[in-house]
Design a protein around this motif. Sequence first.
Motif, PDB file in Angstrom:
ATOM      1  N   THR A  11     -19.764  22.940  61.915  1.00  0.00           N
ATOM      2  CA  THR A  11     -19.881  22.228  60.673  1.00  0.00           C
ATOM      3  C   THR A  11     -18.551  22.224  59.930  1.00  0.00           C
ATOM      4  N   LEU A  12     -18.190  20.995  59.558  1.00  0.00           N
ATOM      5  CA  LEU A  12     -16.964  20.824  58.808  1.00  0.00           C
ATOM      6  C   LEU A  12     -17.216  21.224  57.389  1.00  0.00           C
ATOM      7  N   LEU A  13     -16.181  21.862  56.768  1.00  0.00           N
ATOM      8  CA  LEU A  13     -16.490  22.329  55.420  1.00  0.00           C
ATOM      9  C   LEU A  13     -15.229  22.441  54.611  1.00  0.00           C
ATOM     10  N   LEU A  14     -15.294  21.902  53.375  1.00  0.00           N
ATOM     11  CA  LEU A  14     -14.179  22.037  52.439  1.00  0.00           C
ATOM     12  C   LEU A  14     -14.716  21.808  51.056  1.00  0.00           C
ATOM     13  N   LEU A  15     -14.618  22.810  50.190  1.00  0.00           N
ATOM     14  CA  LEU A  15     -15.125  22.657  48.825  1.00  0.00           C
ATOM     15  C   LEU A  15     -13.978  22.810  47.853  1.00  0.00           C
ATOM     16  N   PHE A  16     -13.820  21.833  46.971  1.00  0.00           N
ATOM     17  CA  PHE A  16     -12.844  21.899  45.910  1.00  0.00           C
ATOM     18  C   PHE A  16     -13.583  21.984  44.586  1.00  0.00           C
ATOM     19  N   SER A  17     -12.973  22.662  43.609  1.00  0.00           N
ATOM     20  CA  SER A  17     -13.544  22.650  42.258  1.00  0.00           C
ATOM     21  C   SER A  17     -12.376  22.710  41.293  1.00  0.00           C
ATOM     22  N   VAL A  18     -12.117  21.622  40.586  1.00  0.00           N
ATOM     23  CA  VAL A  18     -10.932  21.569  39.739  1.00  0.00           C
ATOM     24  C   VAL A  18     -11.185  20.588  38.605  1.00  0.00           C
ATOM     25  N   MET A  19     -10.526  20.820  37.483  1.00  0.00           N
ATOM     26  CA  MET A  19     -10.695  19.945  36.326  1.00  0.00           C
ATOM     27  C   MET A  19      -9.803  18.711  36.452  1.00  0.00           C
ATOM     28  N   PHE A  20     -10.384  17.547  36.125  1.00  0.00           N
ATOM     29  CA  PHE A  20      -9.621  16.312  36.132  1.00  0.00           C
ATOM     30  C   PHE A  20      -9.774  15.622  34.782  1.00  0.00           C
ATOM     31  N   SER A  21      -8.797  14.850  34.409  1.00  0.00           N
ATOM     32  CA  SER A  21      -8.922  14.010  33.222  1.00  0.00           C
ATOM     33  C   SER A  21      -9.454  12.653  33.640  1.00  0.00           C
ATOM     34  N   PHE A  22     -10.277  12.035  32.806  1.00  0.00           N
ATOM     35  CA  PHE A  22     -10.886  10.756  33.148  1.00  0.00           C
ATOM     36  C   PHE A  22      -9.865   9.632  33.014  1.00  0.00           C
ATOM     37  N   GLY A  23     -10.071   8.605  33.808  1.00  0.00           N
ATOM     38  CA  GLY A  23      -9.217   7.427  33.679  1.00  0.00           C
ATOM     39  C   GLY A  23      -8.652   6.999  35.005  1.00  0.00           C
ATOM     40  N   GLN A  24      -9.160   5.929  35.568  1.00  0.00           N
ATOM     41  CA  GLN A  24      -8.651   5.414  36.818  1.00  0.00           C
ATOM     42  C   GLN A  24      -8.955   3.929  36.891  1.00  0.00           C
ATOM     43  N   GLY A  25      -8.332   3.247  37.841  1.00  0.00           N
ATOM     44  CA  GLY A  25      -8.603   1.838  38.029  1.00  0.00           C
ATOM     45  C   GLY A  25      -9.914   1.630  38.763  1.00  0.00           C
ATOM     46  N   ASN A  26     -10.255   0.365  38.958  1.00  0.00           N
ATOM     47  CA  ASN A  26     -11.490   0.008  39.641  1.00  0.00           C
ATOM     48  C   ASN A  26     -11.191  -0.753  40.911  1.00  0.00           C
ATOM     49  N   PHE A  27     -12.105  -0.658  41.883  1.00  0.00           N
ATOM     50  CA  PHE A  27     -12.018  -1.479  43.079  1.00  0.00           C
ATOM     51  C   PHE A  27     -12.611  -2.861  42.778  1.00  0.00           C
ATOM     52  N   GLU A  28     -11.977  -3.876  43.333  1.00  0.00           N
ATOM     53  CA  GLU A  28     -12.440  -5.252  43.185  1.00  0.00           C
ATOM     54  C   GLU A  28     -12.498  -5.909  44.563  1.00  0.00           C
ATOM     55  N   LEU A  29     -13.337  -6.957  44.672  1.00  0.00           N
ATOM     56  CA  LEU A  29     -13.397  -7.789  45.865  1.00  0.00           C
ATOM     57  C   LEU A  29     -12.975  -9.202  45.477  1.00  0.00           C
ATOM     58  N   PRO A  30     -11.695  -9.481  45.459  1.00  0.00           N
ATOM     59  CA  PRO A  30     -11.224 -10.798  45.000  1.00  0.00           C
ATOM     60  C   PRO A  30     -11.819 -11.946  45.819  1.00  0.00           C
ATOM     61  N   GLY A  31     -12.563 -12.813  45.148  1.00  0.00           N
ATOM     62  CA  GLY A  31     -13.093 -14.003  45.792  1.00  0.00           C
ATOM     63  C   GLY A  31     -14.220 -13.769  46.772  1.00  0.00           C
ATOM     64  N   LYS A  32     -14.791 -12.571  46.823  1.00  0.00           N
ATOM     65  CA  LYS A  32     -15.852 -12.278  47.777  1.00  0.00           C
ATOM     66  C   LYS A  32     -17.026 -11.608  47.071  1.00  0.00           C
ATOM     67  N   GLN A  33     -18.224 -11.838  47.593  1.00  0.00           N
ATOM     68  CA  GLN A  33     -19.410 -11.175  47.077  1.00  0.00           C
ATOM     69  C   GLN A  33     -19.726  -9.900  47.855  1.00  0.00           C
ATOM     70  N   GLN A  34     -19.266  -9.852  49.103  1.00  0.00           N
ATOM     71  CA  GLN A  34     -19.608  -8.734  49.993  1.00  0.00           C
ATOM     72  C   GLN A  34     -18.502  -8.545  51.013  1.00  0.00           C
ATOM     73  N   ASP A  35     -18.359  -7.310  51.462  1.00  0.00           N
ATOM     74  CA  ASP A  35     -17.396  -7.039  52.526  1.00  0.00           C
ATOM     75  C   ASP A  35     -18.005  -6.032  53.491  1.00  0.00           C
TER      76      ASP A  35
END
Length: 451
Positions: A11-35
Amino acid sequence: MVFNRKIDAFTLLLLFSVMFSFGQGNFELPGKQQDKIRFELINNLIVIPVEINGVKLSFLLDTGVSKPILFNITNTDSLQMNNVETIFLRGLGAGETVKALKSKNNFLKIGNAININQEIYVVFDQEINFTPKLGIPVHGIIGYNLFKDFIVEINYRSKVIKLNRREDYTYKTCKKCETFTLSFHNDKPYIDGEVILGEDTLLVKLLIDTGSSDALWLFEDDSHGITAVNNNYFHDFLGRGLSGNVHGKRSKISAFKLKNFTLNNVNAAFPDSSAIKHAKRIENRNGSLSGEILRRFNVIFDYENAKMTLKKNANFKDKFRYNRSGIVLEQHGFRMVKESVNKKSVDNYGRSNDDNITISNVETYRMGLKPAYTIIEVRENSPAEKAGLLKEDIVVSINGKKAHELKLQEVIHYFRGKVGKMVRLKIERGGQIINVEFRLEDVFKKKELPN
């Protein structure tokens, strides 16, 4: 926002626990409804192509991670990371924190989905590397940032992920489906289910973790009645966490239920409490639901509406099996292999003979570098240990088949066969070839008591 990540490989295993600040960009699908994105499924783990700042890489798709993590970057020197600062991460194990870099304003592309302003966390610890465990290059993990922006369909049978724009998506009528309400903590999805331990039926709150190859992880808790059933378990190495190795118990539970779906005789791992103290801080969390169960369904994740839809697929009735050999195998480097290219007839002058008159046969060989499948763990009292196998032994062949002609997971598949199945290995140890054989045993076979 807390970032808490677990992967278990083999079993593969890796656990992280760390504080992050909020704020990031979003993924978009330019000109498409589905991929549609094709993925590789290795040991129940989903590996997808990801492009970062123009460099093509491979990532694990993991619902248990809130920010993309990049590692194993020694062969990607052309990768340019933007606006970096140093942070420290802590995860499973008893070791110290690990140094990492936080990078902002990165360009990510997954299929036709793009994000022009993505934070990425870069870890340089060479021990955090899934390539040896999976047998293919893996450079990082990604989860929440992709799931939050789409309705995501995962078909484990066809090995296809569909990214759907929410505003264009229509749910189909499905009488055989079950829809579940999700709760979220630190951008990770949780689901309520039932485990049957012996005669007890217990309600459990589980992290949905596509980044773990196990079926279930359960956190032992006497007050809640969660323990390895009737001492019917064996101790095992569960994987390596960010802060060290993780061990625990492996067992079986009578059944696991998700509404009207019931799975019987299910594998369950019970990690040592010292290794999961950070993960247990999530209120009422009892463990994780992972790839060995999820692959039995077609899955639809809808983070915005906090729901998940499941439909049984052809994997549903597969038996839950353990590694019955006691061998943990990884790909470590390469070994020089002599291979036959072809055989042809020639005359005494070395000329090709096309008249079907054989003067002499010449065998042509070539030398090449092939993956070296190395034993990294041998479970105590296992068939492999009894047969004399040791850590650092290299598997040359298995049941007459050359190991380097097989994928890593094809070799490992032999170790999950039926009880009594004979396994014959040729291994390389100190430059010598040694023949070893053993029969696969029931991992829960009761030990004989000494006289």
